[in-house]
Design an enzyme around this catalytic site. Structure first.
Site, short mmCIF file in Angstrom:
data_model
loop_
_atom_site.label_atom_id
_atom_site.label_comp_id
_atom_site.label_asym_id
_atom_site.label_seq_id
_atom_site.Cartn_x
_atom_site.Cartn_y
_atom_site.Cartn_z
N ARG A 68 0.84 -1.21 0.00
CA ARG A 68 0.00 0.00 0.00
C ARG A 68 0.87 1.26 0.00
NH1 ARG A 68 -2.28 -3.50 -1.10
NH2 ARG A 68 -4.19 -4.47 -0.35
N SER A 113 -10.71 -0.49 3.69
CA SER A 113 -9.86 -0.62 4.88
C SER A 113 -9.31 0.75 5.27
CB SER A 113 -8.67 -1.54 4.59
OG SER A 113 -9.15 -2.79 4.21
N GLU A 166 -4.48 3.86 6.03
CA GLU A 166 -4.34 3.64 4.59
C GLU A 166 -4.99 4.80 3.82
OE1 GLU A 166 -5.50 -0.34 3.15
OE2 GLU A 166 -6.48 0.68 1.47
C1 LIG Z 1 -15.59 -0.51 -0.53
C2 LIG Z 1 -14.13 -0.26 -0.79
C3 LIG Z 1 -13.28 -1.33 -0.99
C4 LIG Z 1 -11.92 -1.13 -1.25
N1 LIG Z 1 -11.13 -2.22 -1.46
C5 LIG Z 1 -9.81 -2.05 -1.71
C6 LIG Z 1 -8.98 -3.18 -1.93
O1 LIG Z 1 -9.43 -4.32 -1.95
N2 LIG Z 1 -7.67 -2.96 -2.14
C7 LIG Z 1 -7.13 -1.70 -2.16
O2 LIG Z 1 -5.91 -1.58 -2.37
N3 LIG Z 1 -7.90 -0.61 -1.96
C8 LIG Z 1 -9.23 -0.75 -1.74
N4 LIG Z 1 -10.01 0.34 -1.52
C9 LIG Z 1 -9.42 1.69 -1.55
C10 LIG Z 1 -9.57 2.44 -2.90
O3 LIG Z 1 -10.50 1.82 -3.72
C11 LIG Z 1 -8.24 2.54 -3.64
O4 LIG Z 1 -7.26 3.17 -2.86
C12 LIG Z 1 -8.37 3.31 -4.97
O5 LIG Z 1 -7.19 3.16 -5.73
C13 LIG Z 1 -8.68 4.78 -4.77
O6 LIG Z 1 -8.97 5.33 -6.04
P1 LIG Z 1 -9.74 6.69 -6.18
O7 LIG Z 1 -9.73 7.06 -7.63
O8 LIG Z 1 -11.07 6.60 -5.55
O9 LIG Z 1 -8.79 7.66 -5.38
P2 LIG Z 1 -9.21 8.96 -4.55
O10 LIG Z 1 -9.85 8.53 -3.28
O11 LIG Z 1 -9.95 9.91 -5.40
O12 LIG Z 1 -7.78 9.56 -4.25
C14 LIG Z 1 -6.90 8.90 -3.36
C15 LIG Z 1 -5.61 9.74 -3.25
O13 LIG Z 1 -4.90 9.68 -4.47
C16 LIG Z 1 -4.73 10.99 -5.03
N5 LIG Z 1 -4.96 10.86 -6.47
C17 LIG Z 1 -6.03 10.33 -7.09
N6 LIG Z 1 -5.87 10.34 -8.42
C18 LIG Z 1 -4.66 10.90 -8.66
C19 LIG Z 1 -3.91 11.17 -9.85
N7 LIG Z 1 -4.38 10.93 -11.07
N8 LIG Z 1 -2.67 11.72 -9.72
C20 LIG Z 1 -2.16 12.01 -8.49
N9 LIG Z 1 -2.83 11.78 -7.33
C21 LIG Z 1 -4.06 11.24 -7.41
C22 LIG Z 1 -5.78 11.85 -4.38
O14 LIG Z 1 -5.40 13.21 -4.32
C23 LIG Z 1 -5.91 11.22 -3.00
O15 LIG Z 1 -4.97 11.74 -2.11
C24 LIG Z 1 -11.40 0.18 -1.28
C25 LIG Z 1 -12.26 1.28 -1.08
C26 LIG Z 1 -13.61 1.06 -0.84
C27 LIG Z 1 -14.52 2.24 -0.66
#
Ligand SMILES: Cc1cc2nc3c(=O)[nH]c(=O)nc-3n(C[C@H](O)[C@H](O)[C@H](O)COP(=O)(O)OP(=O)(O)OC[C@H]3O[C@@H](n4cnc5c(N)ncnc54)[C@H](O)[C@@H]3O)c2cc1C
Length: 333
Positions: A159, A233, A329
């Site tokens: 992570r 998580s 995380e």
């Molecule tokens: C129900 C649920 C289940 C999940 N299961 C998992 C799992 O099994 N495994 C896992 O690893 N994670 C899991 N996650 C966490 C999440 O899905 C991941 O971390 C995912 O990659 C976040 O993507 P996002 O586009 O929503 O990021 P966001 O929440 O929009 O952003 C996260 C961070 O990244 C930065 N960011 C986003 N896009 C960019 C970009 N293009 N360039 C630079 N910075 C950027 C943002 O500024 C922020 O700080 C889960 C979340 C939920 C709600």
């Protein structure tokens, strides 16, 4: 590119936190990024599934709508795909499966965008995204340069990556190149995948069957943000010295662990949190999920401060009992 002001973010984060951004803009082309580099502070928002938002985001929120998938190599045993960072991760997984390729099936149904995937090196069911990444391309705010970081340059860890360390806040990830296998090398040994495949009556699974098994397991175990606000998580599994683990085992013989290397083990944060009595805890609208103690939930009107305060109490109690400090995380803005 139109900047809007006082934009509500409740529908744009999976915690469902009521939050208002001073300003917000949606980016659809990489060429639009240089014009935004002068704004400070600025925050990039993908699917909002890994962020804890304050009531007010003082700065510019940049929504990522960069789209497109391009195949750039087709070899006997693999293909390369360049994927724009605003593509939805699960849609990308489905696209790969529709072609019969493999590598991302165990990560089906992870919410969020392709561009956020390398940041915390998303992973599920024994596979991490680093396993299929060739390179990550990003736009550097200061130099306006587009940089390509090879997988080793990204310094992926559990992570973790360079984008959470030295590169944090310094760039906008624009594109990710993936290497997908044409010969299914499936990983079904993790968790309940095998037993779910058996329930499905699948003897010789294809990548799409593994994805289906993963989706069934996830739907049965993880709370759906559409029903109850959460960010998956909230904590990472802490890694501790083997010696500390052996001492703790004398008091807590059922403490689970996974070997990291000769001198360190990983302890499930869920077990630590549950052992401190937090599972199902609720105060006002902030709580710990009833079945998944790693998942903090918003029952409706919890704000970022309340969820943060709850996470602090959890960290403190785990520290007091085990002298282990679980790391968050989720990205706190
Ligand atoms: C129900 C649920 C289940 C999940 N299961 C998992 C799992 O099994 N495994 C896992 O690893 N994670 C899991 N996650 C966490 C999440 O899905 C991941 O971390 C995912 O990659 C976040 O993507 P996002 O586009 O929503 O990021 P966001 O929440 O929009 O952003 C996260 C961070 O990244 C930065 N960011 C986003 N896009 C960019 C970009 N293009 N360039 C630079 N910075 C950027 C943002 O500024 C922020 O700080 C889960 C979340 C939920 C709600």
């Amino acid at each position: 590119m139109e900047i809007q002001y006082q934009v509500p973010l409740k529908a744009l984060n999976t915690f469902g936190i009521r939050s208002v951004a001073d300003a917000c803009v949606t980016v659809k082309e990489t060429e639009e990024l240089p014009a935004l580099s002068g704004y400070t502070p600025k925050y990039i928002l993908g699917g909002g599934s890994n962020v804890l938002l304050p009531a007010h985001v003082h700065g510019l929120v940049i929504r990522n709508e960069l789209k497109g998938i391009r195949q750039t190599a087709d070899q006997d045993d693999y293909v390369l795909l360049e994927v724009a960072s605003g593509e939805v991760w699960h849609d990308f997984v489905m696209f790969v499966l529709s072609k019969g390729w493999s590598g991302v099936e165990n990560m089906a149904l992870i919410p969020g965008t392709v561009g956020a995937a390398p940041i915390q090196n998303i992973g599920a069911y024994g596979v991490e995204v680093k396993d299929v990444i060739e390179w990550v391309e990003c736009f550097e705010w200061d130099s306006h340069a587009i940089r390509r970081l090879s997988a080793p340059d990204c310094r992926f860890g559990y992570r973790d990556s360079i984008f959470k360390q030295e590169y944090a806040g310094k760039s906008f990830i624009t594109k990710v190149c993936f290497r997908l296998s044409k010969k299914a090398e499936l990983n079904t040994s993790y968790g309940a995948i095998e037993s779910e495949l058996a329930v499905m009556g699948t003897d010789h699974p294809a990548p799409s069957d593994v994805a289906e098994a993963v989706m069934r397991i996830r739907r049965s175990k993880l709370p759906d943000p559409a029903q109850i606000g959460n960010a998956g998580s909230f904590f990472k599994n802490p890694t501790i010295p083997l010696a500390q683990y052996e001492t703790l085992r004398e008091t807590y013989p059922d403490m689970p662990s996974y070997r990291v290397d000769d001198s360190r083990v990983k302890v499930p944060a869920a077990w630590l949190i549950e052992s401190c009595g937090w599972k199902g805890f609720r105060e006002a609208d902030a709580g710990v999920h009833q079945r998944q103690s790693l998942v903090l939930v918003n029952y409706g009107e919890a704000n970022g401060e309340q969820l943060w305060a709850l996470s602090e109490r959890i960290v403190d109690s785990v520290w007091e009992k085990f002298q282990i400090r679980p790391e968050r995380e989720v990205q706190v803005w």
